[in-house]
Write a protein that holds these residues in place. Structure first.
Motif, PDB file in Angstrom:
ATOM      1  N   CYS A  55       0.825  -1.106  -0.118  1.00 12.49           N
ATOM      2  CA  CYS A  55      -0.011   0.022   0.048  1.00 12.49           C
ATOM      3  C   CYS A  55       0.745   1.340  -0.072  1.00 12.49           C
ATOM      4  CB  CYS A  55      -0.995   0.069   1.327  1.00 12.49           C
ATOM      5  SG  CYS A  55      -0.067   0.238   2.805  1.00 12.49           S
ATOM      6  N   GLY A  56       2.298   1.147   0.505  1.00 12.52           N
ATOM      7  CA  GLY A  56       2.803   2.199   0.563  1.00 12.52           C
ATOM      8  C   GLY A  56       2.634   3.299   1.749  1.00 12.52           C
ATOM      9  N   GLY A  57       1.396   2.869   2.668  1.00 18.91           N
ATOM     10  CA  GLY A  57       1.264   3.936   3.805  1.00 18.91           C
ATOM     11  C   GLY A  57       1.280   3.266   5.172  1.00 18.91           C
ATOM     12  N   CYS A  58       1.389   2.149   5.027  1.00 19.64           N
ATOM     13  CA  CYS A  58       1.235   1.495   6.555  1.00 19.64           C
ATOM     14  C   CYS A  58       2.557   1.388   7.146  1.00 19.64           C
ATOM     15  CB  CYS A  58       0.594  -0.144   6.264  1.00 19.64           C
ATOM     16  SG  CYS A  58       1.855  -1.264   5.849  1.00 19.64           S
ATOM     17  N   CYS A  68       5.286  -0.341   5.344  1.00 16.36           N
ATOM     18  CA  CYS A  68       5.718   0.414   4.046  1.00 16.36           C
ATOM     19  C   CYS A  68       6.500   1.745   4.267  1.00 16.36           C
ATOM     20  CB  CYS A  68       4.416   0.477   3.133  1.00 16.36           C
ATOM     21  SG  CYS A  68       3.651  -0.892   2.452  1.00 16.36           S
ATOM     22  N   CYS A  93       3.798  -5.672   4.196  1.00 22.37           N
ATOM     23  CA  CYS A  93       2.759  -4.719   4.306  1.00 22.37           C
ATOM     24  C   CYS A  93       1.433  -5.159   4.960  1.00 22.37           C
ATOM     25  CB  CYS A  93       2.330  -4.251   2.753  1.00 22.37           C
ATOM     26  SG  CYS A  93       1.001  -3.302   2.608  1.00 22.37           S
ATOM     27  N   ASP A  94       0.651  -4.363   5.632  1.00 26.52           N
ATOM     28  CA  ASP A  94      -0.523  -4.884   6.221  1.00 26.52           C
ATOM     29  C   ASP A  94      -1.685  -4.866   5.284  1.00 26.52           C
ATOM     30  OD1 ASP A  94       0.338  -5.309   8.817  1.00 26.52           O
ATOM     31  OD2 ASP A  94       0.272  -3.134   9.506  1.00 26.52           O
TER      32      ASP A  94
HETATM   33 ZN   LIG Z   1       1.626  -1.283   3.371  1.00 29.98          ZN
END
Ligand SMILES: [Zn+2]
Length: 382
Positions: free
Chosen positions: A90-93, A96, A104-105
């Protein structure tokens, strides 16, 4: 569109399937230019994953051209040539944000809701069972790529398709292995498995300054490639006392870092993993633990599935070893690997031993699964 689908155990077919569509504002649609077989496909091919369904599209490693982009996509334009990292993240967890995309979650299936004590949600994958949260793979004319700003990377003009393709999975997985092993200048590194990931682990080790890299396999063509392209010393385990050679070539101590890159044995059932059944420890893992020097690092890539019994835990404590593992690559290394490819420091095109039209996918997989005709990776063009 046409896509290479799993049909039944040991049976693949190229079929007409619906075109993928943008489902999320961060998606892009990629028109595939190249896709490659990978070791993680083999248990699927054999029908050993109970979550696989007829019609699931395989293909974890691919490269293509952006033909459609969602409104929130910032880094890509229509027409960009991109390689798509094999981890869907996702790039945001929490993970990440720390560059641990493989953990990644949000990218993968919510397995934690099934059995929170044993399983953790993880990055998603292309070409894995839909029922397990997998995304349709790259052995197709088009692929939907979620979180495109995180997982798709523009390929420098200087890097050809056949080289850049392996920046999706094999190269970042090999790099991650060398990093998890904390390979330092002067180290002796041993790698079990001379497939694409093993060879690129060996190359990552030499790029990080390893003094000697030894690669253990039984296929002469693969060992020759590891020698020529990664500067590795080949060890054919059918003809060599591997343990004795490793000791001899590491000043009697054993290698500083031992990496097991033999892939997931096709005979091992994902059903065993899901049921938490014990399986025997792979020989290569046992050998690596016993060979490694005291205070060294053993890295296991994707090869251990389920609860592994007969693991030599005593040797881990006796020798104060560090054992690390990963099933998937992180994404943060892909741009650096593409730059190394552009500078000609990292060459991968030799791994594409067989180039075939997508229509010949079933034949390509047969060659790959049997390691026939020197096949390391079959690469398909739609
Ligand atoms: Zn993530």
């Amino acid at each position: 569109m046409r896509a290479l689908c799993w049909v039944a155990a040991d049976e693949l077919a190229v079929r007409e399937v619906p075109d993928p569509e943008l489902r999320n504002e961060r998606d892009v649609i990629v028109r595939v230019r190249r896709s490659a077989t990978s070791g993680g496909d083999l248990p699927l091919l054999a029908g050993r994953d109970p979550l696989l369904r007829a019609g699931d599209v395989l293909g974890a490693e691919f490269l293509g051209e952006v033909v459609e982009a969602g409104p929130a996509v910032r880094r890509h334009r229509i027409g960009d040539r991109v390689v798509v990292g094999a981890s869907v993240a996702c790039g945001g967890c929490w993970y990440c944000r720390r560059g641990r995309h493989s953990c990644c979650d949000n990218g993968g299936p919510d397995v934690a809701s099934v059995d929170p004590d044993r399983w953790r949600s993880n990055a998603g994958s292309f070409g894995r069972p839909r029922a397990a949260g997998g995304f349709a793979g790259g052995h197709a004319e088009y692929v939907r790529v979620p979180y495109a700003d995180v997982g798709a990377f523009r390929v420098p003009d200087a890097v050809g398709d056949d080289r850049a393709l392996f920046a999706a999975d094999a190269a970042p997985t090999g790099w991650l292995a060398a990093e998890l092993g904390e390979v330092r200048p002067g180290d002796v590194v041993a790698v079990w498995g001379a497939g694409a990931v093993g060879q690129l682990t060996a190359r990552a080790a030499t790029l990080r300054g390893a003094a000697r890299v030894l690669v253990v396999d039984r296929y002469a063509e693969r060992l020759r490639m590891a020698e020529r392209h990664a500067g590795a010393e080949p060890l054919d385990y059918r003809r060599t006392d591997v343990a004795a050679e490793l000791r001899e070539r590491s000043g009697g101590r054993g290698p500083d870092v031992c990496v097991v890159a033999v892939g997931v044995p096709a005979a091992r059932s994902v059903a065993d993993r899901l049921a938490g059944r014990d399986v025997d420890c792979p020989d290569a893992v046992r050998e690596a633990v016993h060979a490694c020097r005291k205070d060294g690092v053993v890295v296991v890539l994707g090869g251990a599935d389920g609860n592994v019994d007969t693991f030599p835990l005593g040797a881990v404590t006796d020798k104060r070893l560090t054992v690390r593992g990963s099933r998937r690559p992180d994404l943060r290394d892909v741009p650096m690997l593409l730059h190394r490819m552009a500078r000609d420091e990292l060459r991968t095109e030799h791994l594409a031993t067989h180039r075939l039209p997508l229509e010949d996918g079933p034949r390509g997989y047969a060659l790959f699964a049997d390691r026939a005709d020197g096949c390391v990776r079959a690469v398909f063009t739609p």
